[in-house]
Design a protein around this motif. Sequence first.
Motif, PDB file in Angstrom:
ATOM      1  N   PHE A 215      19.038  52.904 -12.373  1.00  0.00           N
ATOM      2  CA  PHE A 215      18.055  53.696 -13.967  1.00  0.00           C
ATOM      3  C   PHE A 215      18.554  54.870 -13.920  1.00  0.00           C
ATOM      4  O   PHE A 215      19.261  55.469 -12.942  1.00  0.00           O
ATOM      5  N   PRO A 216      18.436  55.630 -14.787  1.00  0.00           N
ATOM      6  CA  PRO A 216      18.692  56.849 -15.849  1.00  0.00           C
ATOM      7  C   PRO A 216      17.616  57.562 -14.704  1.00  0.00           C
ATOM      8  O   PRO A 216      16.408  57.480 -14.822  1.00  0.00           O
ATOM      9  N   GLY A 217      18.218  59.350 -14.456  1.00  0.00           N
ATOM     10  CA  GLY A 217      16.952  60.132 -14.020  1.00  0.00           C
ATOM     11  C   GLY A 217      16.433  60.864 -15.673  1.00  0.00           C
ATOM     12  O   GLY A 217      16.875  60.585 -16.596  1.00  0.00           O
TER      13      GLY A 217
ATOM     14  N   ALA B 129      18.217  60.193 -18.988  1.00  0.00           N
ATOM     15  CA  ALA B 129      17.467  59.153 -20.033  1.00  0.00           C
ATOM     16  C   ALA B 129      17.222  59.621 -21.703  1.00  0.00           C
ATOM     17  O   ALA B 129      17.106  59.226 -22.743  1.00  0.00           O
ATOM     18  N   SER B 130      16.361  61.264 -21.390  1.00  0.00           N
ATOM     19  CA  SER B 130      16.609  61.734 -22.335  1.00  0.00           C
ATOM     20  C   SER B 130      17.756  62.025 -23.338  1.00  0.00           C
ATOM     21  O   SER B 130      17.359  61.718 -24.617  1.00  0.00           O
ATOM     22  N   ALA B 131      19.050  62.129 -22.636  1.00  0.00           N
ATOM     23  CA  ALA B 131      19.913  62.165 -23.698  1.00  0.00           C
ATOM     24  C   ALA B 131      20.597  60.757 -24.349  1.00  0.00           C
ATOM     25  O   ALA B 131      21.043  60.935 -25.527  1.00  0.00           O
ATOM     26  N   LEU B 132      20.617  60.391 -23.629  1.00  0.00           N
ATOM     27  CA  LEU B 132      20.787  59.065 -24.067  1.00  0.00           C
ATOM     28  C   LEU B 132      19.555  58.003 -25.562  1.00  0.00           C
ATOM     29  O   LEU B 132      20.124  57.775 -26.196  1.00  0.00           O
ATOM     30  N   ASP B 133      17.930  58.633 -25.174  1.00  0.00           N
ATOM     31  CA  ASP B 133      17.386  58.387 -26.000  1.00  0.00           C
ATOM     32  C   ASP B 133      17.579  59.395 -27.729  1.00  0.00           C
ATOM     33  O   ASP B 133      18.629  58.501 -29.144  1.00  0.00           O
ATOM     34  N   ALA B 134      18.656  60.840 -27.045  1.00  0.00           N
ATOM     35  CA  ALA B 134      19.265  61.003 -27.921  1.00  0.00           C
ATOM     36  C   ALA B 134      19.862  60.960 -28.816  1.00  0.00           C
ATOM     37  O   ALA B 134      20.095  61.168 -30.305  1.00  0.00           O
ATOM     38  N   VAL B 135      20.771  60.650 -27.842  1.00  0.00           N
ATOM     39  CA  VAL B 135      21.895  59.207 -29.314  1.00  0.00           C
ATOM     40  C   VAL B 135      21.663  58.782 -29.616  1.00  0.00           C
ATOM     41  O   VAL B 135      22.303  58.000 -30.664  1.00  0.00           O
ATOM     42  N   ALA B 136      21.102  57.341 -29.531  1.00  0.00           N
ATOM     43  CA  ALA B 136      20.693  56.199 -29.767  1.00  0.00           C
ATOM     44  C   ALA B 136      19.608  56.280 -31.542  1.00  0.00           C
ATOM     45  O   ALA B 136      20.085  56.435 -32.002  1.00  0.00           O
ATOM     46  N   GLU B 137      19.018  57.595 -30.979  1.00  0.00           N
ATOM     47  CA  GLU B 137      18.005  57.399 -32.202  1.00  0.00           C
ATOM     48  C   GLU B 137      18.734  58.801 -33.062  1.00  0.00           C
ATOM     49  O   GLU B 137      18.257  59.360 -34.226  1.00  0.00           O
ATOM     50  N   ALA B 138      19.442  59.586 -32.972  1.00  0.00           N
ATOM     51  CA  ALA B 138      20.618  60.054 -33.521  1.00  0.00           C
ATOM     52  C   ALA B 138      21.373  59.479 -35.051  1.00  0.00           C
ATOM     53  O   ALA B 138      21.410  58.610 -35.278  1.00  0.00           O
ATOM     54  N   ASP B 139      21.412  60.317 -36.171  1.00  0.00           N
ATOM     55  CA  ASP B 139      21.104  60.077 -37.686  1.00  0.00           C
ATOM     56  C   ASP B 139      23.406  60.496 -37.528  1.00  0.00           C
ATOM     57  O   ASP B 139      24.090  59.805 -38.601  1.00  0.00           O
ATOM     58  N   GLY B 140      23.754  60.855 -37.012  1.00  0.00           N
ATOM     59  CA  GLY B 140      24.925  61.444 -36.620  1.00  0.00           C
ATOM     60  C   GLY B 140      25.829  61.738 -35.368  1.00  0.00           C
ATOM     61  O   GLY B 140      24.355  62.117 -34.509  1.00  0.00           O
ATOM     62  N   LEU B 141      26.648  61.738 -35.194  1.00  0.00           N
ATOM     63  CA  LEU B 141      26.865  62.188 -33.297  1.00  0.00           C
ATOM     64  C   LEU B 141      28.728  62.697 -33.707  1.00  0.00           C
ATOM     65  O   LEU B 141      29.307  62.144 -34.153  1.00  0.00           O
TER      66      LEU B 141
END
Length: 212
Positions: free
Chosen positions: A55-57, A61-73
């Motif tokens: 389980f992510p802290g 979790a916020s960082a993982l969500d941001a990466v998944a929702e990004a239009d570019g990385l």
Amino acid sequence: MKLVVVSAGLSVPSSTRLLADRLAAATAGRAPADVRVVELRDLAVEIAHNFASGFPGPDLASALDAVAEADGLIVVTPVFSASYSGLFKSFFDVLGVRDQDALAGKPVLIAATGGTARHSLVLDHALRPLFAYLKAVVVPTGVYAASEDWGAEGLPERIERAAGELAALMTGLSAGRGTERAEQDGSGTDGSGKDGGFTVVPFEERLAALRG
């Protein structure tokens, strides 16, 4: 649009973070976007705990969500033992376990820093295969910065070229999604099936043009 920058630098100040910031500024200058920087150094403990608990802290979790929702990385790692750092790989391992399609079709600009130009092949031998496996669309130009590259000719041009490629892909995907939404609700056309104000270039054609 959302642009997320993942920096795996460990020192403060960090040449890895410096390169990440320059790439982000160059990209945002071409495709206006909200930029978020994810410093993996600050997430190291939560990444380790995630492997043990599953389980992510909250910060991870916020960082993982941001990466998944990004239009570019934009992803930047220091070179350790001729490859990406363990912290860098661990973050994307956690992301892949959480959602194996999180990066599918997402434009990614790869970059790395190191003490010598001899490690520049890390881009094509390590980073590019990793993100191809994760189903991301890696821009043609990767950026490697050795110690002697800072302040020398060549690095600014590589940064600008890579940023332009990422911005073009992000813009194409964003326009494509907008057209899809317009077609679904019946807006944005002149009744003939054509967009009233602009022409959308398919993502595949943009990518082929960049590679050509």
